[in-house]
Design a protein around this motif. Structure first.
Motif, PDB file in Angstrom:
ATOM      1  N   PRO A 144       4.593 -10.976  -0.783  1.00 37.95           N
ATOM      2  CA  PRO A 144       6.001 -11.367  -0.948  1.00 37.95           C
ATOM      3  C   PRO A 144       6.930 -10.148  -0.970  1.00 37.95           C
ATOM      4  O   PRO A 144       6.654  -9.153  -1.650  1.00 37.95           O
ATOM      5  N   ASP A 145       8.010 -10.246  -0.224  1.00 36.57           N
ATOM      6  CA  ASP A 145       8.963  -9.143  -0.097  1.00 36.57           C
ATOM      7  C   ASP A 145      10.049  -9.310  -1.162  1.00 36.57           C
ATOM      8  O   ASP A 145      11.202  -9.648  -0.860  1.00 36.57           O
ATOM      9  N   VAL A 146       9.664  -9.061  -2.403  1.00 34.22           N
ATOM     10  CA  VAL A 146      10.536  -9.414  -3.538  1.00 34.22           C
ATOM     11  C   VAL A 146      10.802  -8.247  -4.484  1.00 34.22           C
ATOM     12  O   VAL A 146      11.263  -8.451  -5.603  1.00 34.22           O
ATOM     13  N   PHE A 147      10.530  -7.029  -4.032  1.00 36.07           N
ATOM     14  CA  PHE A 147      10.734  -5.870  -4.910  1.00 36.07           C
ATOM     15  C   PHE A 147      12.214  -5.503  -4.951  1.00 36.07           C
ATOM     16  O   PHE A 147      12.972  -5.785  -4.017  1.00 36.07           O
ATOM     17  N   GLY A 148      12.609  -4.871  -6.050  1.00 33.37           N
ATOM     18  CA  GLY A 148      14.006  -4.498  -6.190  1.00 33.37           C
ATOM     19  C   GLY A 148      14.175  -3.325  -7.132  1.00 33.37           C
ATOM     20  O   GLY A 148      13.194  -2.751  -7.619  1.00 33.37           O
ATOM     21  N   PRO A 149      15.416  -2.958  -7.438  1.00 37.01           N
ATOM     22  CA  PRO A 149      15.682  -1.762  -8.266  1.00 37.01           C
ATOM     23  C   PRO A 149      15.171  -1.877  -9.702  1.00 37.01           C
ATOM     24  O   PRO A 149      15.120  -0.871 -10.409  1.00 37.01           O
ATOM     25  N   LYS A 150      14.804  -3.067 -10.142  1.00 35.30           N
ATOM     26  CA  LYS A 150      14.236  -3.213 -11.482  1.00 35.30           C
ATOM     27  C   LYS A 150      12.701  -3.248 -11.470  1.00 35.30           C
ATOM     28  O   LYS A 150      12.078  -3.328 -12.537  1.00 35.30           O
ATOM     29  N   SER A 151      12.097  -3.204 -10.280  1.00 26.99           N
ATOM     30  CA  SER A 151      10.630  -3.198 -10.179  1.00 26.99           C
ATOM     31  C   SER A 151      10.115  -1.830 -10.625  1.00 26.99           C
ATOM     32  O   SER A 151      10.566  -0.794 -10.122  1.00 26.99           O
ATOM     33  N   TYR A 152       9.172  -1.834 -11.569  1.00 32.01           N
ATOM     34  CA  TYR A 152       8.651  -0.571 -12.113  1.00 32.01           C
ATOM     35  C   TYR A 152       7.153  -0.752 -12.326  1.00 32.01           C
ATOM     36  O   TYR A 152       6.722  -1.349 -13.310  1.00 32.01           O
ATOM     37  N   PHE A 153       6.372  -0.242 -11.369  1.00 31.80           N
ATOM     38  CA  PHE A 153       4.918  -0.405 -11.424  1.00 31.80           C
ATOM     39  C   PHE A 153       4.239   0.942 -11.617  1.00 31.80           C
ATOM     40  O   PHE A 153       4.316   1.812 -10.741  1.00 31.80           O
ATOM     41  N   MET A 154       3.589   1.113 -12.728  1.00 30.50           N
ATOM     42  CA  MET A 154       2.730   2.275 -12.895  1.00 30.50           C
ATOM     43  C   MET A 154       1.496   2.138 -12.005  1.00 30.50           C
ATOM     44  O   MET A 154       0.982   3.125 -11.486  1.00 30.50           O
ATOM     45  N   ALA A 155       1.024   0.902 -11.836  1.00 27.29           N
ATOM     46  CA  ALA A 155      -0.114   0.638 -10.954  1.00 27.29           C
ATOM     47  C   ALA A 155       0.034  -0.749 -10.350  1.00 27.29           C
ATOM     48  O   ALA A 155       0.273  -1.725 -11.061  1.00 27.29           O
ATOM     49  N   LEU A 156      -0.119  -0.817  -9.025  1.00 25.08           N
ATOM     50  CA  LEU A 156      -0.076  -2.083  -8.301  1.00 25.08           C
ATOM     51  C   LEU A 156      -1.242  -2.075  -7.319  1.00 25.08           C
ATOM     52  O   LEU A 156      -1.255  -1.307  -6.358  1.00 25.08           O
ATOM     53  N   ASP A 157      -2.249  -2.919  -7.589  1.00 23.57           N
ATOM     54  CA  ASP A 157      -3.479  -2.927  -6.794  1.00 23.57           C
ATOM     55  C   ASP A 157      -3.698  -4.313  -6.207  1.00 23.57           C
ATOM     56  O   ASP A 157      -3.966  -5.277  -6.934  1.00 23.57           O
ATOM     57  N   LEU A 158      -3.567  -4.408  -4.881  1.00 25.11           N
ATOM     58  CA  LEU A 158      -3.790  -5.662  -4.148  1.00 25.11           C
ATOM     59  C   LEU A 158      -4.945  -5.509  -3.169  1.00 25.11           C
ATOM     60  O   LEU A 158      -5.095  -6.317  -2.249  1.00 25.11           O
ATOM     61  N   SER A 159      -5.776  -4.509  -3.359  1.00 22.56           N
ATOM     62  CA  SER A 159      -6.828  -4.176  -2.388  1.00 22.56           C
ATOM     63  C   SER A 159      -7.952  -5.217  -2.370  1.00 22.56           C
ATOM     64  O   SER A 159      -8.114  -5.996  -3.305  1.00 22.56           O
ATOM     65  N   PHE A 160      -8.708  -5.188  -1.266  1.00 23.44           N
ATOM     66  CA  PHE A 160      -9.880  -6.058  -1.107  1.00 23.44           C
ATOM     67  C   PHE A 160      -9.524  -7.544  -1.244  1.00 23.44           C
ATOM     68  O   PHE A 160     -10.088  -8.266  -2.039  1.00 23.44           O
ATOM     69  N   ASN A 161      -8.546  -7.970  -0.447  1.00 18.58           N
ATOM     70  CA  ASN A 161      -8.186  -9.374  -0.335  1.00 18.58           C
ATOM     71  C   ASN A 161      -8.098  -9.737   1.146  1.00 18.58           C
ATOM     72  O   ASN A 161      -8.614  -9.007   1.996  1.00 18.58           O
ATOM     73  N   ASN A 162      -7.456 -10.840   1.452  1.00 15.19           N
ATOM     74  CA  ASN A 162      -7.280 -11.261   2.844  1.00 15.19           C
ATOM     75  C   ASN A 162      -5.798 -11.319   3.204  1.00 15.19           C
ATOM     76  O   ASN A 162      -5.357 -12.202   3.945  1.00 15.19           O
ATOM     77  N   LEU A 163      -5.029 -10.394   2.668  1.00 14.63           N
ATOM     78  CA  LEU A 163      -3.596 -10.378   2.884  1.00 14.63           C
ATOM     79  C   LEU A 163      -3.272  -9.940   4.310  1.00 14.63           C
ATOM     80  O   LEU A 163      -3.941  -9.080   4.881  1.00 14.63           O
ATOM     81  N   LYS A 164      -2.229 -10.521   4.863  1.00 14.93           N
ATOM     82  CA  LYS A 164      -1.848 -10.221   6.251  1.00 14.93           C
ATOM     83  C   LYS A 164      -0.361  -9.885   6.304  1.00 14.93           C
ATOM     84  O   LYS A 164       0.335  -9.853   5.282  1.00 14.93           O
ATOM     85  N   GLY A 165       0.124  -9.633   7.520  1.00 18.97           N
ATOM     86  CA  GLY A 165       1.539  -9.343   7.690  1.00 18.97           C
ATOM     87  C   GLY A 165       1.851  -7.884   7.432  1.00 18.97           C
ATOM     88  O   GLY A 165       0.982  -7.006   7.465  1.00 18.97           O
ATOM     89  N   ALA A 166       3.105  -7.605   7.137  1.00 18.48           N
ATOM     90  CA  ALA A 166       3.583  -6.235   6.994  1.00 18.48           C
ATOM     91  C   ALA A 166       3.606  -5.789   5.535  1.00 18.48           C
ATOM     92  O   ALA A 166       3.572  -6.600   4.608  1.00 18.48           O
ATOM     93  N   VAL A 167       3.683  -4.473   5.375  1.00 18.71           N
ATOM     94  CA  VAL A 167       3.931  -3.919   4.048  1.00 18.71           C
ATOM     95  C   VAL A 167       5.403  -4.200   3.717  1.00 18.71           C
ATOM     96  O   VAL A 167       6.291  -3.868   4.510  1.00 18.71           O
ATOM     97  N   PRO A 168       5.700  -4.828   2.582  1.00 16.60           N
ATOM     98  CA  PRO A 168       7.093  -5.208   2.280  1.00 16.60           C
ATOM     99  C   PRO A 168       8.038  -4.000   2.267  1.00 16.60           C
ATOM    100  O   PRO A 168       7.789  -3.015   1.571  1.00 16.60           O
ATOM    101  N   GLY A 169       9.110  -4.115   3.042  1.00 14.47           N
ATOM    102  CA  GLY A 169      10.092  -3.036   3.079  1.00 14.47           C
ATOM    103  C   GLY A 169      10.815  -2.859   1.761  1.00 14.47           C
ATOM    104  O   GLY A 169      11.261  -1.761   1.425  1.00 14.47           O
TER     105      GLY A 169
END
Length: 370
Positions: free
Chosen positions: A295-320
């Motif tokens: 989901p392309d839902v990140f914004g100026p309040k998004s604050y991730f020390m760690a975001l791990d989505l690896s080893f899934n079946n996700l497709k499409g683009a990296v969210p801009g």
């Protein structure tokens, strides 16, 4: 010497003895502790060497008493701590103890704290009678080799605020009565052999701030009732066999800062509300069977020390929109089916190629140019 003088001297001599006896712990508490120590073997430190004399409230290692009633209130025996007695081993600050937890401990009916933790070798079952201790607030048995089941009536402990049974060999299901622990703030059952499902009404634990259930064999789905736990800051269900979809309601939890669902059997798409949560700082959804676009839902309040989505079946683009996030420390999108150009700017300018490895057709810095 007159009779009066003699009696005064005798009384002066006897008063400390009488006072000591009155102020000592009851013989029943002392006997319960001695039965506990007789069931445990601690060969290196000699911590039970101090358990002698009639007053278990006086200089018995790890024992504390109520100053008024002289009843035992705390038993605190930690195998890993900064206590100087643990330096005797020469094994950094780590002790070793074998044996079992004697049910005699349940005779200490004024007990508020029971800590027998990090001794590695203590085996046997958790005495079921612990569930009958009305004043117990802390039950910490982490880091032993305890087996058997969690007592069915654990929910009777209405004053319990900490339940830590992690790093043992406890099996069976999570007792349904656990949701009755209305005062519970910290629950750690991680790294055991627990089976069955997380109770559907787990969300009844309204005071809970940490729920750590990782490293078991739990099945079923994530209870939607969890989203009603308005104090919950840390939820770890990783390394289980949990199936189904991620409840979108988890993204609406105001206090939730860490959500670890990694290494399960989750399916479906990532709910936009979860990825767009401005409260989450650590999100691990790796090693599942999640699909669809990120989901392309990140914004100026998004604050991730760690975001791990690896080893899934996700497709499409990296969210801009990731480039608009306030901060992204560790990002792992590897081992999916992503495609297209990796966005430029922060956080992408500090990430390594390993964050994007093993996708279908990603290109751009830090991978090869498109």
């Amino acid at each position: 010497m007159g009779i009066f003088s003699f009696n005064a001297i005798a009384l002066a001599f006897l008063l400390p003895i009488i006072s000591g006896a009155v102020n000592a712990c009851p013989p029943s508490d002392r006997e319960a502790l001695l039965a506990l120590s007789s069931s445990l073997k601690e060969p290196y430190l000699g911590i039970f060497d101090s358990w002698k004399g009639t007053d278990c409230c006086s200089n018995w290692y790890g024992i504390s008493c109520d100053p008024t009633t002289h009843r035992v209130t705390d038993v605190s025996l930690r195998g890993e701590s900064e206590d100087p007695i643990l330096q005797k081993t020469g094994h950094s600050s780590s002790g070793y103890m074998t044996g079992t937890i004697n049910p005699s401990i349940c005779q200490l009916d004024r007990l508020t704290t029971l800590i027998i933790a990090d001794w590695k070798g203590i085996a046997g079952e958790i005495p079921s009678c612990l569930a009958s201790l009305p004043n117990l607030r802390v039950l910490d048995l982490i880091g032993n080799s305890l087996s058997g089941k969690i007592p069915d009536q654990i929910g009777n402990l209405q004053k319990l605020t900490v339940l830590n049974l992690a790093d043992n060999k406890i099996n069976g299901e999570i007792p349904s009565s656990i949701v009755q622990l209305s005062s519970l703030k910290h629950l750690d059952l991680s790294n055991n052999l627990l089976t069955g499902e997380v109770p559907a009404n787990f969300g009844n634990l309204k005071m809970l701030s940490r729920a750590l259930l990782s490293g078991n064999q739990l099945t079923g789905t994530i209870p939607i009732s969890i989203s009603n736990m308005y104090r919950l800051a840390d939820l770890d269900l990783s390394r289980n066999k949990i199936q189904g979809q991620i409840p979108a309601q988890l993204g609406k939890m105001k206090v939730l800062a860490t959500l670890d669902l990694g290494s399960n059997m989750l399916t479906g798409e990532i709910p936009p509300a979860v990825l767009g949560s401005t409260g989450l700082g650590i999100l691990n959804l790796s090693r599942n069977s999640l699909e669809g676009n990120i989901p392309d839902v990140f914004g100026p309040k998004s604050y991730f020390m760690a975001l791990d989505l690896s080893f899934n079946n996700l497709k499409g683009a990296v969210p801009g929109s990731l480039s608009s996030a306030k901060f992204v420390g560790h990002l792992d999108l590897s081992h999916n089916h992503l495609c297209g150009t990796i966005p430029v700017g922060t956080p992408f300018d500090h990430l390594e190629a390993s964050s994007f490895d093993s996708n279908d057709c990603l290109c751009g810095n830090p991978l090869k140019t498109c």
